[in-house]
Design a protein around this motif. Structure first.
Motif, mmCIF file in Angstrom:
data_model
loop_
_atom_site.group_PDB
_atom_site.id
_atom_site.type_symbol
_atom_site.label_atom_id
_atom_site.label_comp_id
_atom_site.label_asym_id
_atom_site.label_seq_id
_atom_site.Cartn_x
_atom_site.Cartn_y
_atom_site.Cartn_z
ATOM 1 N N ASP A 164 0.817 -1.218 0.000
ATOM 2 C CA ASP A 164 0.000 0.000 0.000
ATOM 3 C C ASP A 164 0.850 1.267 0.000
ATOM 4 N N ILE A 165 2.017 1.208 0.639
ATOM 5 C CA ILE A 165 2.719 2.460 0.964
ATOM 6 C C ILE A 165 3.591 2.999 -0.172
ATOM 7 N N ALA A 166 3.915 2.132 -1.141
ATOM 8 C CA ALA A 166 4.763 2.577 -2.255
ATOM 9 C C ALA A 166 4.767 1.499 -3.331
ATOM 10 N N PHE A 167 5.295 1.840 -4.494
ATOM 11 C CA PHE A 167 5.450 0.840 -5.554
ATOM 12 C C PHE A 167 6.585 1.295 -6.468
ATOM 13 N N VAL A 168 7.169 0.321 -7.153
ATOM 14 C CA VAL A 168 8.274 0.595 -8.071
ATOM 15 C C VAL A 168 7.815 0.313 -9.500
ATOM 16 N N ILE A 169 8.105 1.248 -10.398
ATOM 17 C CA ILE A 169 7.922 1.036 -11.839
ATOM 18 C C ILE A 169 9.226 1.437 -12.517
ATOM 19 N N ASP A 170 9.773 0.531 -13.318
ATOM 20 C CA ASP A 170 11.106 0.726 -13.907
ATOM 21 C C ASP A 170 12.112 0.997 -12.781
ATOM 22 N N ASP A 171 12.763 2.178 -12.781
ATOM 23 C CA ASP A 171 13.731 2.468 -11.711
ATOM 24 C C ASP A 171 13.221 3.557 -10.769
ATOM 25 N N LYS A 172 11.899 3.778 -10.776
ATOM 26 C CA LYS A 172 11.296 4.831 -9.957
ATOM 27 C C LYS A 172 10.562 4.229 -8.742
ATOM 28 N N PHE A 173 10.848 4.802 -7.581
ATOM 29 C CA PHE A 173 10.166 4.420 -6.347
ATOM 30 C C PHE A 173 9.117 5.483 -6.069
ATOM 31 N N ILE A 174 7.848 5.104 -6.147
ATOM 32 C CA ILE A 174 6.767 6.087 -6.034
ATOM 33 C C ILE A 174 6.065 5.913 -4.694
ATOM 34 N N LYS A 175 6.115 6.969 -3.875
ATOM 35 C CA LYS A 175 5.439 6.932 -2.582
ATOM 36 C C LYS A 175 3.940 7.100 -2.788
ATOM 37 N N SER A 176 3.178 6.270 -2.115
ATOM 38 C CA SER A 176 1.725 6.369 -2.214
ATOM 39 C C SER A 176 1.212 7.509 -1.346
ATOM 40 N N ASN A 177 0.088 8.072 -1.759
ATOM 41 C CA ASN A 177 -0.661 8.969 -0.875
ATOM 42 C C ASN A 177 -1.807 8.139 -0.312
ATOM 43 N N ILE A 178 -1.634 7.673 0.943
ATOM 44 C CA ILE A 178 -2.608 6.730 1.489
ATOM 45 C C ILE A 178 -3.370 7.351 2.646
ATOM 46 N N LEU A 179 -4.176 6.518 3.319
ATOM 47 C CA LEU A 179 -4.977 7.003 4.437
ATOM 48 C C LEU A 179 -4.081 7.699 5.468
ATOM 49 N N PRO A 180 -4.472 8.878 5.952
ATOM 50 C CA PRO A 180 -3.615 9.657 6.856
ATOM 51 C C PRO A 180 -3.156 8.885 8.095
ATOM 52 N N ASP A 181 -3.998 7.985 8.601
ATOM 53 C CA ASP A 181 -3.637 7.214 9.798
ATOM 54 C C ASP A 181 -2.419 6.314 9.570
ATOM 55 N N ARG A 182 -2.041 6.112 8.315
ATOM 56 C CA ARG A 182 -0.985 5.147 8.010
ATOM 57 C C ARG A 182 0.312 5.798 7.534
ATOM 58 N N ASP A 183 0.424 7.103 7.696
ATOM 59 C CA ASP A 183 1.560 7.778 7.064
ATOM 60 C C ASP A 183 2.912 7.491 7.719
ATOM 61 N N GLN A 184 2.910 6.861 8.907
ATOM 62 C CA GLN A 184 4.197 6.506 9.533
ATOM 63 C C GLN A 184 4.865 5.297 8.862
ATOM 64 N N GLU A 185 4.080 4.528 8.132
ATOM 65 C CA GLU A 185 4.603 3.264 7.591
ATOM 66 C C GLU A 185 5.794 3.464 6.657
ATOM 67 N N ILE A 186 5.774 4.517 5.874
ATOM 68 C CA ILE A 186 6.873 4.756 4.935
ATOM 69 C C ILE A 186 8.166 5.087 5.687
ATOM 70 N N GLU A 187 8.035 5.736 6.847
ATOM 71 C CA GLU A 187 9.214 6.074 7.645
ATOM 72 C C GLU A 187 9.937 4.821 8.141
ATOM 73 N N ALA A 188 9.178 3.739 8.318
ATOM 74 C CA ALA A 188 9.749 2.495 8.847
ATOM 75 C C ALA A 188 10.612 1.753 7.829
ATOM 76 N N ILE A 189 10.582 2.202 6.561
ATOM 77 C CA ILE A 189 11.479 1.582 5.571
ATOM 78 C C ILE A 189 12.512 2.610 5.073
ATOM 79 N N ASP A 190 12.814 3.566 5.940
ATOM 80 C CA ASP A 190 13.807 4.592 5.593
ATOM 81 C C ASP A 190 15.178 3.978 5.278
ATOM 82 N N HIS A 191 15.509 2.874 5.956
ATOM 83 C CA HIS A 191 16.791 2.193 5.692
ATOM 84 C C HIS A 191 16.864 1.657 4.267
ATOM 85 N N VAL A 192 15.714 1.396 3.659
ATOM 86 C CA VAL A 192 15.663 0.983 2.246
ATOM 87 C C VAL A 192 15.776 2.215 1.346
#
Length: 303
Positions: free
Chosen positions: A86-114
């Motif tokens: 839900d939080i992101a997807f890759v197409i070709d060499d682009k990593f696209i962050k999703s705009n998802i439900l506001p309650d879930r916006d911390q999830e992308i921060e948890a993969i900052d190491h990636v």
């Protein structure tokens, strides 16, 4: 890290697999994001953390067996981090962050190491008005298939996750690709009538096959376009009950290896008849939240 995702079935090399650790208390009905979760909250059958952790570890083992590099999110206390798709997807060499439900916006921060391993120029944040989740996005070579909901009542459906503004944004980012949108049926209250994402009613598999549920599509001609795209003989039709149990939400490691839920007897038999190796895992508890194997994986690199 050099990202590369051009389709759903090429040999997987790196993926972010979600985590069920520290998922938090059972949500209230008001906090539930989908009708299936609500069903299980009401029935007192909402999945237990330890069962879901066990299911996800079974998937991690299969991925490691096939020498896939597996990244996991950092644990956020009392926070659901299962569905990384839900939080992101890759197409070709682009990593696209999703705009998802506001309650879930911390999830992308948890993969900052990636994210730190990716060229910042290849990380794209869509405009705020472009709502999108990765479960609605399927790269298919020269095509990008996108599940959406275009009704004027979009804002009334918590189950409508990708809007037409997001479809238009993808067309601008990938002008050389054909972006095809599919209107999905939505219900806030009846899980069997709700296609939460495109991958809840359709998914490519193998070399030229697809799993599809006709009833998930709002416009019959769009469903027919997909069937014609693959050819009728290459399409495996699932029933309303099979859609409810998430039969179209398996996950491909390659064209000839998939991870599937062990109870999908009819589907798994068909897959094996197509010459595909089926790695069966238990995932029935996680499916109670209206997501399955594709939902809990975010592929980064495929051959």
């Amino acid at each position: 890290m050099k990202l590369h995702i051009n389709n759903e079935t090429s040999r997987l090399r790196a993926v972010v697999l979600g985590t069920a650790k520290s998922i938090g208390p059972i949500p209230t009905l008001e906090e539930a994001y989908d009708p299936k979760s609500k069903e299980h909250i009401l029935a007192n059958t909402y999945p237990k953390e330890e069962d879901m952790v066990e299911e996800m570890e079974a998937v991690a083992e299969v991925l490691k067996k096939y020498d896939v590099t597996v990244y996991r999110p950092e644990i956020i206390q009392d926070y659901n981090q299962i569905f990384t798709r839900d939080i992101a997807f890759v197409i070709d060499d682009k990593f696209i962050k999703s705009n998802i439900l506001p309650d879930r916006d911390q999830e992308i921060e948890a993969i900052d190491h990636v994210l730190k391993q990716i060229d910042p120029e290849n990380i794209i944040q869509l405009p705020e008005e472009a709502h999108i989740e990765g479960g609605d996005v399927m790269p298919m070579g020269d095509y990008i298939f996108v599940g959406t909901y275009k009704g004027k009542d979009y804002k009334d459906f918590i189950t409508a996750r990708t809007n037409i503004q997001a479809v238009e944004a993808l067309k601008k980012i990938f002008p050389e690709k054909k972006v095809i949108s599919f209107s999905l049926k939505k219900s806030n209250t009846i899980a069997k009538d709700n296609a939460l994402h495109l991958d809840c009613c359709f998914q490519p598999v193998g070399k030229n096959k697809a799993i599809i549920y006709k009833g998930g599509f709002l416009i019959e001609s769009e469903y027919e376009w997909l069937v014609n795209f693959f050819g009728k003989d290459n399409v495996y039709e699932i029933s309303r009950d099979e859609m409810y149990h998430m039969n179209s939400n398996i996950f491909s490691i390659s064209e000839d290896v998939v991870i599937s839920e062990k109870n999908f007897t009819r589907l798994n038999t068909w897959l094996r008849e197509q010459g595909i190796t089926v790695e069966e895992v238990p995932y029935a508890e996680i499916s109670k939240q209206e997501g399955l194997l594709r939902c809990s994986t975010l592929p980064l690199i495929r051959d």
